[in-house]
Scaffold this active site. Structure first.
Site, mmCIF file in Angstrom:
data_model
loop_
_atom_site.group_PDB
_atom_site.id
_atom_site.type_symbol
_atom_site.label_atom_id
_atom_site.label_comp_id
_atom_site.label_asym_id
_atom_site.label_seq_id
_atom_site.Cartn_x
_atom_site.Cartn_y
_atom_site.Cartn_z
ATOM 1 N N ASN A 10 0.874 -1.177 0.000
ATOM 2 C CA ASN A 10 0.000 0.000 0.000
ATOM 3 C C ASN A 10 0.909 1.224 0.000
ATOM 4 O O ASN A 10 1.484 1.571 1.030
ATOM 5 C CB ASN A 10 -0.895 -0.025 1.252
ATOM 6 C CG ASN A 10 -1.723 1.235 1.393
ATOM 7 O OD1 ASN A 10 -1.809 2.045 0.463
ATOM 8 N ND2 ASN A 10 -2.334 1.419 2.557
ATOM 9 N N LYS A 12 0.119 4.198 -0.275
ATOM 10 C CA LYS A 12 -0.559 5.368 0.308
ATOM 11 C C LYS A 12 -0.351 6.594 -0.593
ATOM 12 O O LYS A 12 -0.253 6.439 -1.805
ATOM 13 C CB LYS A 12 -0.068 5.619 1.737
ATOM 14 C CG LYS A 12 -0.136 4.369 2.592
ATOM 15 C CD LYS A 12 -0.033 4.649 4.052
ATOM 16 C CE LYS A 12 0.008 3.342 4.813
ATOM 17 N NZ LYS A 12 -0.199 3.483 6.227
ATOM 18 N N HIS A 95 -9.643 0.910 4.276
ATOM 19 C CA HIS A 95 -8.410 1.095 5.067
ATOM 20 C C HIS A 95 -8.734 2.008 6.252
ATOM 21 O O HIS A 95 -9.560 2.924 6.141
ATOM 22 C CB HIS A 95 -7.315 1.718 4.192
ATOM 23 C CG HIS A 95 -5.973 1.681 4.841
ATOM 24 N ND1 HIS A 95 -5.595 2.590 5.803
ATOM 25 C CD2 HIS A 95 -4.930 0.824 4.705
ATOM 26 C CE1 HIS A 95 -4.371 2.291 6.219
ATOM 27 N NE2 HIS A 95 -3.947 1.224 5.567
ATOM 28 N N GLU A 97 -7.255 4.422 7.465
ATOM 29 C CA GLU A 97 -7.049 5.864 7.204
ATOM 30 C C GLU A 97 -8.257 6.457 6.487
ATOM 31 O O GLU A 97 -8.640 7.597 6.731
ATOM 32 C CB GLU A 97 -5.752 6.052 6.391
ATOM 33 C CG GLU A 97 -4.534 5.788 7.263
ATOM 34 C CD GLU A 97 -3.309 5.282 6.525
ATOM 35 O OE1 GLU A 97 -3.242 5.390 5.288
ATOM 36 O OE2 GLU A 97 -2.397 4.764 7.200
ATOM 37 N N GLU A 167 -5.870 -5.461 10.017
ATOM 38 C CA GLU A 167 -4.863 -4.449 10.332
ATOM 39 C C GLU A 167 -5.201 -3.751 11.647
ATOM 40 O O GLU A 167 -6.008 -2.814 11.659
ATOM 41 C CB GLU A 167 -4.825 -3.399 9.224
ATOM 42 C CG GLU A 167 -4.448 -3.947 7.868
ATOM 43 C CD GLU A 167 -3.789 -2.881 7.007
ATOM 44 O OE1 GLU A 167 -2.653 -3.108 6.605
ATOM 45 O OE2 GLU A 167 -4.394 -1.826 6.785
ATOM 46 N N GLY A 173 1.961 1.704 10.706
ATOM 47 C CA GLY A 173 2.914 2.807 10.608
ATOM 48 C C GLY A 173 3.581 3.165 11.932
ATOM 49 O O GLY A 173 4.206 4.207 12.049
ATOM 50 N N SER A 213 3.019 -2.812 10.202
ATOM 51 C CA SER A 213 4.474 -2.860 10.414
ATOM 52 C C SER A 213 5.110 -4.189 10.013
ATOM 53 O O SER A 213 6.043 -4.659 10.665
ATOM 54 C CB SER A 213 4.813 -2.478 11.861
ATOM 55 O OG SER A 213 4.334 -1.174 12.145
HETATM 56 C C1 PEP Z 1 -0.984 -0.137 5.869
HETATM 57 O O1 PEP Z 1 -0.991 1.038 5.584
HETATM 58 O O2 PEP Z 1 -1.869 -0.856 5.423
HETATM 59 C C2 PEP Z 1 0.080 -0.638 6.729
HETATM 60 C C3 PEP Z 1 -0.039 -1.832 7.219
HETATM 61 O O3 PEP Z 1 1.149 0.206 6.990
HETATM 62 P P1 PEP Z 1 2.548 -0.186 7.699
HETATM 63 O O4 PEP Z 1 3.024 -1.453 7.056
HETATM 64 O O5 PEP Z 1 3.438 0.971 7.412
HETATM 65 O O6 PEP Z 1 2.262 -0.376 9.143
#
Ligand code: PEP
Length: 249
Positions: A10, A12, A95, A97, A167, A173, A213
């Protein structure tokens, strides 16, 4: 039949179209794999260039969002048929976000899931709890609520084809990965929820990713869990580390 692993990056809101071409060219040789499906979920403006840049590889391109109408007066939005015509195969829906910053609720996400499936796109449907919810002990109740609401009116056959990404919001993040046990427990719970809503065969078919992460150092242990079928990767998808995640074995 064993489920095929799927690792999706992703990106972003990162990478201009010219940066996207450079990154794609850097990553393509690193993510070559016969065993794992690989997806780059790129910003809308990068789709055309990245579709071109993955030609001749097995990498698929995904979008990070779509709108639930086919066309019309929805300034700024992108419709499923546009994504399909541009060569997109997957689309991230829900997601955290988008849920948080853009106030996308489960009723809207349900419409988006149905529209994506109708158009032939594979949704990567995200769910996950906040730290507060985890500490209150309501993680699984919350996730079951999200899954049930987002899949209203979706058939068993459609569910078997989609990807669900677990997630935990507190792990996105932050560099804080859920423990392998925590990730496996929730992914198993999601599969049980699908079995209750549909049937065992559908639950066995649906692919469930962990996201939060994920990196080249923790992917192998996470992906070895029986209910974790790969990962949705943010930060590490913009680096050579993504190749290590794909080739985690
Ligand atoms: C994501 O944005 O879906 C995500 C899992 O980000 P990160 O791997 O940076 O935690």
């Amino acid at each position: 039949m064993a489920r095929r692993k799927i690792v999706a990056g992703n990106w972003k809101m990162n990478m201009t179209p010219s940066e996207a071409v450079k990154l794609t060219e850097e990553l393509n040789p690193l993510v070559a794999s016969d065993d794992v499906d690989v997806v780059y979920c790129v910003p809308a403006i990068d789709i055309t260039t990245v579709v071109e840049a993955v030609k001749g590889t097995k990498v698929a391109v995904g979008a990070q969002n779509l709108y639930f109408e086919d066309k019309g007066a929805y300034t700024g939005e992108i419709a499923a048929p546009m994504l399909v015509d541009a060569g997109v195969k997957y689309v991230i829906i829900g997601h955290s976000e988008r849920r948080e910053y853009f106030k996308e609720d489960d009723a809207m996400l349900n419409k988006k899931v149905k529209k994506a499936l109708e158009a032939g796109l594979i949704p990567i449907l995200c769910c996950g709890e906040s730290l507060e919810q985890r500490e209150m002990g309501v993680t699984m109740d919350w996730i079951r609520f999200q899954i049930k609401s987002d899949l209203v009116g979706v058939t068993a056959e459609q569910v078997a084809s989609l990807v669900i990404a677990y997630e935990p919001i507190w792990a996105i993040g932050t560099g804080k990965t859920a423990t392998t046990e925590q990730a496996q427990e929730v992914c198993k719970g999601i599969r049980e929820c699908i079995a209750e809503m549909y049937d065992q065969a559908t639950a066995e078919a649906v692919r469930i990713q962990y996201g939060g992460s994920v990196n080249g150092g923790n992917a192998a242990e996470l992906f070895a869990q029986p209910d974790i079928d790969g990962g949705l990767v943010g930060g590490a998808s913009l680096k050579a580390d993504f190749g290590k995640i794909v080739n985690y074995k």
